[in-house]
Design a protein around this motif. Structure first.
Motif, PDB file in Angstrom:
ATOM      1  N   THR A  48     -16.202  25.249 -15.433  1.00 38.49           N
ATOM      2  CA  THR A  48     -15.044  24.448 -15.822  1.00 38.49           C
ATOM      3  C   THR A  48     -14.697  23.448 -14.729  1.00 38.49           C
ATOM      4  OG1 THR A  48     -14.173  26.323 -17.096  1.00 38.49           O
ATOM      5  CG2 THR A  48     -12.653  24.531 -16.620  1.00 38.49           C
ATOM      6  N   VAL A  49     -14.364  22.241 -15.144  1.00 33.05           N
ATOM      7  CA  VAL A  49     -13.905  21.191 -14.245  1.00 33.05           C
ATOM      8  C   VAL A  49     -12.415  20.986 -14.472  1.00 33.05           C
ATOM      9  CG1 VAL A  49     -14.161  18.784 -13.534  1.00 33.05           C
ATOM     10  CG2 VAL A  49     -16.140  20.042 -14.423  1.00 33.05           C
ATOM     11  N   TYR A  50     -11.641  21.028 -13.405  1.00 30.46           N
ATOM     12  CA  TYR A  50     -10.204  20.777 -13.490  1.00 30.46           C
ATOM     13  C   TYR A  50      -9.905  19.433 -12.837  1.00 30.46           C
ATOM     14  CZ  TYR A  50     -10.112  25.802 -14.372  1.00 30.46           C
ATOM     15  OH  TYR A  50     -10.340  27.050 -14.885  1.00 30.46           O
ATOM     16  N   VAL A  51      -9.084  18.628 -13.501  1.00 31.66           N
ATOM     17  CA  VAL A  51      -8.739  17.320 -12.949  1.00 31.66           C
ATOM     18  C   VAL A  51      -7.366  16.913 -13.463  1.00 31.66           C
ATOM     19  CG1 VAL A  51      -9.809  15.984 -14.824  1.00 31.66           C
ATOM     20  CG2 VAL A  51      -9.621  14.978 -12.530  1.00 31.66           C
ATOM     21  N   THR A  52      -6.600  16.240 -12.619  1.00 31.87           N
ATOM     22  CA  THR A  52      -5.310  15.717 -13.041  1.00 31.87           C
ATOM     23  C   THR A  52      -5.494  14.322 -13.612  1.00 31.87           C
ATOM     24  OG1 THR A  52      -4.936  15.016 -10.739  1.00 31.87           O
ATOM     25  CG2 THR A  52      -3.914  17.067 -11.445  1.00 31.87           C
ATOM     26  N   GLY A  53      -4.719  14.020 -14.649  1.00 30.93           N
ATOM     27  CA  GLY A  53      -4.819  12.728 -15.297  1.00 30.93           C
ATOM     28  C   GLY A  53      -3.608  11.859 -15.026  1.00 30.93           C
ATOM     29  N   ARG A  54      -3.777  10.582 -15.275  1.00 32.45           N
ATOM     30  CA  ARG A  54      -2.647   9.655 -15.152  1.00 32.45           C
ATOM     31  C   ARG A  54      -1.646   9.830 -16.297  1.00 32.45           C
ATOM     32  NH1 ARG A  54      -3.507   5.953 -11.179  1.00 32.45           N
ATOM     33  NH2 ARG A  54      -5.652   5.784 -10.404  1.00 32.45           N
ATOM     34  N   ASP A  55      -1.984  10.712 -17.234  1.00 28.05           N
ATOM     35  CA  ASP A  55      -1.087  11.015 -18.342  1.00 28.05           C
ATOM     36  C   ASP A  55      -0.152  12.177 -18.021  1.00 28.05           C
ATOM     37  OD1 ASP A  55      -2.996  12.968 -18.258  1.00 28.05           O
ATOM     38  OD2 ASP A  55      -3.423  12.968 -20.405  1.00 28.05           O
ATOM     39  N   ARG A  56      -0.080  12.565 -16.726  1.00 33.84           N
ATOM     40  CA  ARG A  56       0.809  13.627 -16.264  1.00 33.84           C
ATOM     41  C   ARG A  56       0.400  14.989 -16.821  1.00 33.84           C
ATOM     42  NH1 ARG A  56       5.986  11.393 -14.656  1.00 33.84           N
ATOM     43  NH2 ARG A  56       7.079  13.211 -15.479  1.00 33.84           N
ATOM     44  N   GLN A  57      -0.901  15.176 -17.003  1.00 24.51           N
ATOM     45  CA  GLN A  57      -1.407  16.451 -17.497  1.00 24.51           C
ATOM     46  C   GLN A  57      -2.532  16.959 -16.594  1.00 24.51           C
ATOM     47  OE1 GLN A  57      -1.678  17.215 -21.800  1.00 24.51           O
ATOM     48  NE2 GLN A  57      -1.464  15.009 -22.099  1.00 24.51           N
ATOM     49  N   LEU A  58      -2.710  18.273 -16.598  1.00 22.98           N
ATOM     50  CA  LEU A  58      -3.879  18.890 -15.988  1.00 22.98           C
ATOM     51  C   LEU A  58      -4.885  19.131 -17.099  1.00 22.98           C
ATOM     52  CD1 LEU A  58      -5.235  20.250 -13.477  1.00 22.98           C
ATOM     53  CD2 LEU A  58      -4.304  22.399 -14.344  1.00 22.98           C
ATOM     54  N   TRP A  59      -6.139  18.718 -16.853  1.00 25.53           N
ATOM     55  CA  TRP A  59      -7.191  18.845 -17.842  1.00 25.53           C
ATOM     56  C   TRP A  59      -8.249  19.829 -17.368  1.00 25.53           C
ATOM     57  CZ3 TRP A  59      -7.838  16.212 -22.580  1.00 25.53           C
ATOM     58  CH2 TRP A  59      -6.823  15.293 -22.881  1.00 25.53           C
ATOM     59  N   ALA A  60      -8.785  20.605 -18.327  1.00 28.57           N
ATOM     60  CA  ALA A  60      -9.933  21.467 -18.082  1.00 28.57           C
ATOM     61  C   ALA A  60     -11.063  20.982 -18.982  1.00 28.57           C
ATOM     62  CB  ALA A  60      -9.596  22.922 -18.384  1.00 28.57           C
ATOM     63  N   LEU A  61     -12.211  20.665 -18.376  1.00 26.91           N
ATOM     64  CA  LEU A  61     -13.365  20.163 -19.122  1.00 26.91           C
ATOM     65  C   LEU A  61     -14.537  21.118 -18.963  1.00 26.91           C
ATOM     66  CD1 LEU A  61     -13.293  16.405 -18.000  1.00 26.91           C
ATOM     67  CD2 LEU A  61     -12.029  17.474 -19.868  1.00 26.91           C
ATOM     68  N   ASN A  62     -15.392  21.158 -19.970  1.00 21.42           N
ATOM     69  CA  ASN A  62     -16.613  21.948 -19.894  1.00 21.42           C
ATOM     70  C   ASN A  62     -17.576  21.271 -18.931  1.00 21.42           C
ATOM     71  OD1 ASN A  62     -19.222  23.120 -20.483  1.00 21.42           O
ATOM     72  ND2 ASN A  62     -18.336  23.912 -22.367  1.00 21.42           N
ATOM     73  N   ALA A  63     -18.048  21.993 -17.922  1.00 23.86           N
ATOM     74  CA  ALA A  63     -18.918  21.396 -16.909  1.00 23.86           C
ATOM     75  C   ALA A  63     -20.292  21.039 -17.466  1.00 23.86           C
ATOM     76  CB  ALA A  63     -19.077  22.347 -15.726  1.00 23.86           C
ATOM     77  N   VAL A  64     -20.677  21.608 -18.599  1.00 23.78           N
ATOM     78  CA  VAL A  64     -21.996  21.339 -19.179  1.00 23.78           C
ATOM     79  C   VAL A  64     -22.046  19.977 -19.857  1.00 23.78           C
ATOM     80  CG1 VAL A  64     -23.679  22.085 -20.912  1.00 23.78           C
ATOM     81  CG2 VAL A  64     -22.541  23.776 -19.472  1.00 23.78           C
ATOM     82  N   ASP A  65     -20.984  19.636 -20.600  1.00 23.49           N
ATOM     83  CA  ASP A  65     -21.027  18.400 -21.381  1.00 23.49           C
ATOM     84  C   ASP A  65     -19.794  17.501 -21.220  1.00 23.49           C
ATOM     85  OD1 ASP A  65     -19.120  19.877 -22.748  1.00 23.49           O
ATOM     86  OD2 ASP A  65     -20.399  20.280 -24.474  1.00 23.49           O
TER      87      ASP A  65
END
Length: 202
Positions: A54-71
Motif C-alpha cells: 500500500t502507498v499512502y500519500v496526502t493530497g491537495r484535496d485535504r485527504q489521505l489516500w491509500a493506493l494499491n502499490a501494484v497498479d
C-alpha cells in the motif's frame, strides 16, 4: 523493489509514478504505472506500508489516500479537515500518523483494508513536521508553542503527550526529526539550527 516518485514538468498537478528497479539489467528502471487519481495532485512524498502493498500519500484535496502499490488504483481516501504539508508516518505495525504544517492537527489512524479509521485526534497540538516513529511506544514531532517551537514526544497508540522539550531561540521552519538507534533525537530548522537530545540516564 518499486520506487515511487513525483512527476512534475508540464503536468497540471503532481502525479505518482512507480518505477521497477532491475539490478544488473538493461534497462535498469521500467515504469510500472502512473496515477493521477488524487484530485488536485499529491502533496509530500509517498510512504509505503511495511509489507510494500500500500502507498499512502496526502493530497491537495485535504485527504489521505491509500493506493494499491501494484497498479496505483485507490483503496480508500479519508477527509482530514485540514491540509497536511508533510508526508504521513507509518509504523511496521500499521499505525498511521498524519498532520504537519500550519493549521493542522495530529491524528492517528488505522488501515482496516477498505477504509481508514480514526484512532485518536489531538485538537490542541499543531504539528509542523512529519512525525518520526521510534518503535511502537514513542513518536516525535516539532510542534508550535506559545514561546516558539517544542519537540513533542507522544504515544502513537493513543496520541497522549509523553514529554515536551523547548527548542531555544528556534528560527525558521522545522524541517524534520531524526531518531538514532541509541535513542538520540535530532531536530533541525530551515535557518540551519540543529537541536540534539540524548536519553536521560537511568
Amino acid at each position: 523493489v518499486t520506487l515511487l516518485l513525483f512527476a512534475f514538468g508540464s503536468a497540471k498537478a503532481a502525479v505518482l509514478t512507480a518505477l521497477q528497479y532491475h539490478p544488473g539489467q538493461t534497462p535498469l528502471l521500467t515504469k510500472e504505472w502512473t496515477s493521477d487519481v488524487v484530485p488536485g495532485g499529491v502533496l509530500g512524498s509517498p510512504v509505503l506500508s511495511a509489507d510494500g502493498k500500500t502507498v499512502y500519500v496526502t493530497g491537495r484535496d485535504r485527504q489521505l489516500w491509500a493506493l494499491n502499490a501494484v497498479d496505483g488504483k485507490p483503496k480508500w481516501s479519508l477527509a482530514l479537515d485540514f491540509q497536511p504539508q508533510t508526508p504521513p508516518s507509518v509504523s511496521p505495525g500499521g499505525a498511521i500518523v498524519v498532520g504537519g504544517g500550519p493549521d493542522t492537527k495530529l491524528v492517528g489512524l488505522s488501515d482496516v483494508g477498505d477504509r481508514a479509521e480514526v484512532v485518536w485526534r489531538r485538537e490542541d497540538v499543531t504539528p509542523l513536521s512529519t512525525s518520526s516513529l521510534a518503535g511502537g511506544k514513542v513518536a516525535y514531532t516539532v510542534a508550535a508553542a506559545p514561546a516558539g517551537l517544542n519537540l513533542l514526544a507522544f504515544d502513537p497508540a493513543d496520541g497522549r503527550t509523553l514529554n515536551s522539550y523547548p527548542l531555544p531561540d528556534a528560527d525558521g521552519y522545522p524541517v524534520g526529526v531524526s531518531v538514532s538507534n541509541d535513542r538520540r533525537v535530532v531536530a533541525a530548522t530551515s535557518a540551519g539550527q540543529v537541536y540534539s537530545f540524548a536519553p536521560a540516564q537511568s
